[in-house]
Design an enzyme around this catalytic site. Structure first.
Site, short mmCIF file in Angstrom:
data_model
loop_
_atom_site.label_atom_id
_atom_site.label_comp_id
_atom_site.label_asym_id
_atom_site.label_seq_id
_atom_site.Cartn_x
_atom_site.Cartn_y
_atom_site.Cartn_z
N ARG A 100 1.03 -1.26 -0.27
CA ARG A 100 0.25 0.01 -0.09
C ARG A 100 0.75 1.20 0.06
O ARG A 100 1.73 1.31 1.09
CB ARG A 100 -0.97 0.06 1.21
CG ARG A 100 -1.49 1.35 1.46
CD ARG A 100 -2.69 1.29 2.45
NE ARG A 100 -3.67 0.58 2.32
CZ ARG A 100 -5.15 0.81 2.82
NH1 ARG A 100 -5.12 1.52 4.03
NH2 ARG A 100 -5.93 0.17 2.18
N GLN A 130 -10.32 -4.15 -2.62
CA GLN A 130 -11.70 -3.55 -1.89
C GLN A 130 -12.73 -3.81 -2.83
O GLN A 130 -13.77 -4.54 -2.36
CB GLN A 130 -11.42 -1.96 -1.75
CG GLN A 130 -12.70 -1.29 -1.30
CD GLN A 130 -12.88 -1.63 0.22
OE1 GLN A 130 -12.35 -1.48 0.85
NE2 GLN A 130 -14.13 -2.15 0.49
N CYS A 259 -16.46 1.49 1.96
CA CYS A 259 -15.22 0.70 2.08
C CYS A 259 -14.73 0.85 3.38
O CYS A 259 -13.92 0.11 3.97
CB CYS A 259 -14.09 1.08 1.05
SG CYS A 259 -13.67 2.79 1.11
N ARG A 287 -13.31 -8.79 3.20
CA ARG A 287 -11.89 -8.41 2.63
C ARG A 287 -11.09 -9.57 3.03
O ARG A 287 -10.16 -9.84 2.27
CB ARG A 287 -11.57 -7.25 3.34
CG ARG A 287 -12.31 -5.89 3.10
CD ARG A 287 -11.94 -5.44 1.58
NE ARG A 287 -10.48 -5.28 1.24
CZ ARG A 287 -9.65 -4.37 1.76
NH1 ARG A 287 -10.22 -3.21 2.36
NH2 ARG A 287 -8.73 -4.13 1.41
N1 CP Z 1 -11.15 -0.33 3.33
C1 CP Z 1 -9.79 -0.28 3.65
O1 CP Z 1 -8.88 -0.36 2.84
O2 CP Z 1 -9.68 0.19 5.10
P1 CP Z 1 -8.23 0.42 5.57
O3 CP Z 1 -7.75 1.65 5.12
O4 CP Z 1 -8.61 0.27 7.14
O5 CP Z 1 -7.30 -0.77 5.20
N1 NVA Z 2 -10.06 6.39 -0.76
C1 NVA Z 2 -9.74 6.03 0.51
C2 NVA Z 2 -9.91 4.51 0.83
C3 NVA Z 2 -9.53 4.16 2.14
C4 NVA Z 2 -9.67 2.78 2.16
C5 NVA Z 2 -8.10 6.46 0.65
O1 NVA Z 2 -7.60 6.37 -0.32
O2 NVA Z 2 -7.84 7.10 1.57
#
Ligand code: CP
Ligand code: NVA
Length: 300
Positions: A100, A130, A259, A287
């Site tokens: 990430r 997601q 999400c 998830r």
């Molecule tokens: N929805 C999601 O990706 O949550 P987190 O940012 O907590 O991982």
């Molecule tokens: N759009 C949001 C999603 C978090 C899961 C972000 O990128 O922060």
């Protein structure tokens, strides 16, 4: 050849259906594959995460592997060393990389140079785990996603972009309701329209977006890395808040999805998030199951 999962279209439709079947079997504990037995997985997180991090780490452990949580203190792609060098070294130690970070291109570069599968756990551009999990949740609740109307209201972000990518695989109607200037990625939007699999509607009218929708989806108005814009976004997106009044234009049995994390009272009210249409926590649970299936798939 090793497989990566950086975007939903890295799997064919048949493969996605296999992933759904596997996730469903693993959720029902009909099968407990251990493809990660004796393997370690590097989980590189340059942004905060509750769901993604915990569900990946728990999933890796359930699949028999070990996970390493790595922050930017240890690996800052392209800063302490090149992405190429990091990819080559990591590939000598671990069986898979989950990442990430901000730049989607960095993840593509990492995947190109790594000799082990790379899974995208969110970039500024896409959040494929997601939305694949979300479609699995829709199918679980409604029996199908084909021919449904999915209304996404709010900021055109990585989640919206991933819904657009998904619309090139499954035929549904995707209505995006957002303010001028907050539209999703232009190239991804044009590609989704060109693919001509789903009907894509972009509107600045929240009622037009949500009308008779089967699925009502929202996400934070300012994503990670943009939190300084939250007040400005609040002014632009106020009319797109999912509240009881706006929800009354959707179908009575619609699914409300987010999400998470949610900023309650901003993009969604407590009443709606905790209401009878909301499936946000089932969505969060899925998830785990979908990511386990994605990991099994890239390793098979
Ligand atoms: N929805 C999601 O990706 O949550 P987190 O940012 O907590 O991982
Ligand atoms: N759009 C949001 C999603 C978090 C899961 C972000 O990128 O922060």
């Amino acid at each position: 050849m090793k497989r990566d999962f950086l975007a939903i279209t890295d799997f064919s439709k048949e493969e996605i259906e296999e992933v759904f079947k596997l996730a469903s079997d693993m959720k029902g504990r009909k099968i407990e594959p251990k493809p990660l037995e004796g393997k370690s997985v590097a989980c590189i997180f340059h942004k905060s995460s509750l769901r993604t991090r915990v569900s990946f780490e728990v999933g890796i452990s359930q699949l028999g592997g070990g996970s390493l949580y790595i922050t930017k203190n240890e690996i800052e792609l392209g800063k302490r060393e090149s992405i190429y060098d990091a990819a080559k070294c990591l590939s000598r130690y671990v069986g898979m990389i989950v990442i990430r970070t901000f730049s989607h291109k960095d993840v593509e570069d990492l995947a190109r140079h790594a000799d082990v599968p790379v899974i995208n756990a969110l970039t500024d551009l896409l959040h494929p785990c997601q939305v694949l999990g979300d479609i699995f949740s829709v199918i679980e609740k409604k029996g199908k996603v084909d021919d449904l109307t999915v209304a996404y209201l709010g900021d055109g972000n990585n989640v919206t972009n991933s819904w657009l990518v998904a619309s090139t695989v499954f035929p549904f109607e995707l209505r995006i309701g957002t303010a001028p200037g907050l539209e999703p990625n232009k190239e991804i939007f044009e590609n989704a329209k060109k693919a001509n699999i789903s009907k894509i509607v972009l509107t600045h009218d929240p009622q037009e977006a949500i009308k008779d929708a089967d699925v009502v989806y929202t996400d934070v108005w300012a994503s990670m890395g943009q939190k300084d814009l939250v007040e400005e976004r609040e002014k632009l997106l106020r009319d797109f808040q999912i509240n009881q009044k706006l929800l009354s234009y959707a179908k009575k049995d619609c699914l409300v999805m987010h999400c998470l994390p949610a900023e309650r009272g901003r993009e969604i009210t407590d009443e709606v998030m905790d209401g009878p249409n909301s499936i946000v926590f089932d969505q969060a649970e899925n998830r785990l199951h979908i990511q386990k299936a994605i990991m099994v798939k890239v390793l098979s």
